[in-house]
Enzyme design. Structure first.
Site, PDB file in Angstrom:
ATOM      1  N   TYR A 161      26.075  43.080  37.057  1.00 44.56           N
ATOM      2  CA  TYR A 161      24.942  43.132  37.985  1.00 44.56           C
ATOM      3  C   TYR A 161      25.212  44.169  39.079  1.00 44.56           C
ATOM      4  CZ  TYR A 161      21.876  42.103  41.864  1.00 44.56           C
ATOM      5  OH  TYR A 161      20.995  42.242  42.901  1.00 44.56           O
ATOM      6  N   LYS A 184      13.234  53.373  53.534  1.00 43.31           N
ATOM      7  CA  LYS A 184      14.293  53.521  52.531  1.00 43.31           C
ATOM      8  C   LYS A 184      13.684  53.633  51.134  1.00 43.31           C
ATOM      9  CE  LYS A 184      18.587  51.310  50.952  1.00 43.31           C
ATOM     10  NZ  LYS A 184      18.290  51.204  49.511  1.00 43.31           N
ATOM     11  N   TYR A 191      11.878  43.922  52.287  1.00 43.32           N
ATOM     12  CA  TYR A 191      10.902  44.074  51.213  1.00 43.32           C
ATOM     13  C   TYR A 191       9.574  43.490  51.685  1.00 43.32           C
ATOM     14  CZ  TYR A 191      14.604  44.985  47.743  1.00 43.32           C
ATOM     15  OH  TYR A 191      15.653  45.518  47.033  1.00 43.32           O
ATOM     16  N   HIS A 247      17.646  53.765  45.012  1.00 46.58           N
ATOM     17  CA  HIS A 247      18.034  52.367  44.873  1.00 46.58           C
ATOM     18  C   HIS A 247      19.284  52.218  44.008  1.00 46.58           C
ATOM     19  CE1 HIS A 247      16.138  48.409  45.951  1.00 46.58           C
ATOM     20  NE2 HIS A 247      17.103  47.981  45.175  1.00 46.58           N
ATOM     21  N   MET A 290      31.351  57.518  46.061  1.00 45.12           N
ATOM     22  CA  MET A 290      32.574  56.862  45.596  1.00 45.12           C
ATOM     23  C   MET A 290      33.822  57.421  46.268  1.00 45.12           C
ATOM     24  SD  MET A 290      32.108  54.441  43.224  1.00 45.12           S
ATOM     25  CE  MET A 290      33.481  54.463  42.040  1.00 45.12           C
ATOM     26  N   SER A 340      20.354  42.428  53.409  1.00 45.36           N
ATOM     27  CA  SER A 340      19.209  42.562  52.514  1.00 45.36           C
ATOM     28  C   SER A 340      18.268  41.364  52.641  1.00 45.36           C
ATOM     29  CB  SER A 340      19.699  42.661  51.065  1.00 45.36           C
ATOM     30  OG  SER A 340      18.617  42.546  50.146  1.00 45.36           O
ATOM     31  N   THR A 385      11.658  49.105  52.822  1.00 49.45           N
ATOM     32  CA  THR A 385      12.031  49.611  51.492  1.00 49.45           C
ATOM     33  C   THR A 385      10.806  49.772  50.609  1.00 49.45           C
ATOM     34  OG1 THR A 385      14.210  48.606  51.674  1.00 49.45           O
ATOM     35  CG2 THR A 385      13.469  49.168  49.468  1.00 49.45           C
ATOM     36  N   THR A 391      23.414  56.278  47.282  1.00 44.01           N
ATOM     37  CA  THR A 391      23.469  56.357  45.816  1.00 44.01           C
ATOM     38  C   THR A 391      24.559  57.322  45.340  1.00 44.01           C
ATOM     39  OG1 THR A 391      21.090  55.870  45.609  1.00 44.01           O
ATOM     40  CG2 THR A 391      22.217  56.727  43.663  1.00 44.01           C
TER      41      THR A 391
END
Length: 420
Positions: free
Chosen positions: A54, A276, A160, A301, A336, A136, A186, A333
């Protein structure tokens, strides 16, 4: 010829210095993690497949995520020489407040399913590091509990717009009353993306004990012990759960969301307002010029919605040129490495957000794992800045970075011309 001699016993004993074994398994694992990829490897080993996938997965063929990461890898830096940077300043001012580093923790849904400390670990680590934490709408800790965990730090809320608008309005008011200073409106989730790993794994909220999950849990009993012996998940907005993530999102979200909804939220929210999920230059310019927002987050996203969506990092220089210097532009997004963050700042980003990197640390070691994520990124940012010959984020400029052209858009009509 080198003259040989019998070894000196005293010199041999000087070489025989053994480090005492570290008995704390979590500490040992985290100290051995030198990169975010190392944390991902630990997280995959310690987390059930459905929960790990997930976090790790994206929509459909996962092309958007792969391209976003590739875009950061396809960066060439141009260091200056004889430009000593004995004192580094990695701090910045974002949306009227301080951040010790040029990144914050992005909003992530269902976080305590990844590891039971969830948002408590994220908000606590952000507070200790002096960076913003974003909760969130689909987070698993309440607005008020995040504030208690990070009472003096920067707390942001991601919103949202739900089918039941009053839920969204109520959450907005609660976040304002709790002292959150920034709201992320968002716009990229009118419906759920096709997250195929979740469907193949039968991933549901809450997770169900099936033959497959039981077999997968056998080498990871600690995860299930944590899950079953800690308080029931509390969602920031959803009062009922049950079903796949996609089913939950489709039941809650409204595909008719529009600019009128943004105007209503602007009227309710007293603090800074970001949009966003912006993915075109035109939308960024329109938001700046006509809708009273304080900035945008260039984001697809995390590749979890529309596959083959624009790469935010590639879009960044165009948006910065179009909106000018007095409008906040963030990017997420694919990040790393701390070098990714440095490259984004050099090309015009005021700030960046980390999602999966944070969750890999969380799954690898709870709060200590999130601390390790931040420490790794901080070290990479500092080292990259020193090697570039800059001592502050303000000194980073576009000339420090070249985006190498692996994926070059075909000009409109060129394909037809070539086919003749």
């Amino acid at each position: 010829m080198v003259q040989r001699q019998l070894p000196n016993p005293a010199e041999i004993f000087d070489l025989m210095k053994f480090k005492a074994p570290e008995l704390d398994g979590t500490k040992r694992r985290l100290e051995g993690a030198l990169t975010i990829s190392d944390l991902r490897t630990i997280a995959k080993r310690r987390t059930p497949k459905a929960a790990f996938d997930y976090t790790d997965g994206a929509a459909e063929g996962e092309l958007s995520l792969a391209r976003a990461r590739q875009a950061f890898e396809d960066v060439e830096f141009h260091p200056g020489i004889l430009a000593p940077a004995p004192e580094l300043d990695t701090s910045t001012t974002i949306l009227g407040g301080p951040s010790a580093l040029p990144f914050g923790i992005a909003p992530t849904g269902f976080t305590r399913l990844m590891q039971t400390e969830g948002e408590f670990a994220g908000a606590g680590a952000a507070a200790a590091a002096g960076i913003p934490f974003t909760l969130s709408t689909l987070g698993t800790t309440s607005i008020e509990d995040v504030k208690k965990t990070n009472p003096a730090g920067r707390n942001w809320f991601q919103l949202y717009v739900m089918r039941d608008r009053e839920i969204s309005y109520g959450l907005t008011r609660r976040a304002a009353e709790a002292g959150f200073d920034t709201l992320m409106f968002t716009v990229d989730t009118p419906v759920a993306g096709a997250r195929l790993r979740d469907k193949r794994n039968g991933f549901s909220i809450p997770p169900q004990l099936t033959l497959g999950t039981i077999i997968n849990a056998i080498p990871r009993p600690w995860w299930w012990i944590d899950f079953l012996t800690t308080p029931k998940l509390e969602f920031a907005s959803l009062s009922t759960t049950g079903g796949t993530v996609g089913e939950l999102l489709d039941a809650a979200m409204d595909p008719t969301i529009g600019y009128d909804d943004l105007e209503v939220i602007r009227g309710i929210w007293p603090g800074k307002l970001l949009v966003k999920g912006v993915q075109t230059v035109e939308d960024a310019v329109r938001l700046k010029d006509t809708h009273g927002v304080d900035g945008v987050v260039l984001s697809n996203h995390g590749g979890r919605q529309l596959d083959r969506a624009p790469i935010p990092f590639h879009l960044l220089p165009q948006v910065r040129r179009a909106v000018g210097d007095d409008f906040t532009v963030m990017v997420d997004t694919g990040i790393m490495n701390g070098a990714d963050i440095v490259a984004a700042v050099a090309l015009g980003a005021d700030f960046t957000l980390i999602g999966r990197a944070y969750l890999y640390g969380l799954m690898a070691g709870g709060r200590r794992g999130v601390d390790r994520t931040i420490a790794i990124l901080r070290s990479e940012i500092e080292r990259t800045m020193r090697l570039l010959g800059v001592s502050s984020l303000a000194e980073l400029e576009p000339h420090h970075v070249t985006q190498l052209a692996r994926m070059v858009p075909v000009a409109q009509g060129a394909a037809e011309v070539a086919a003749r």
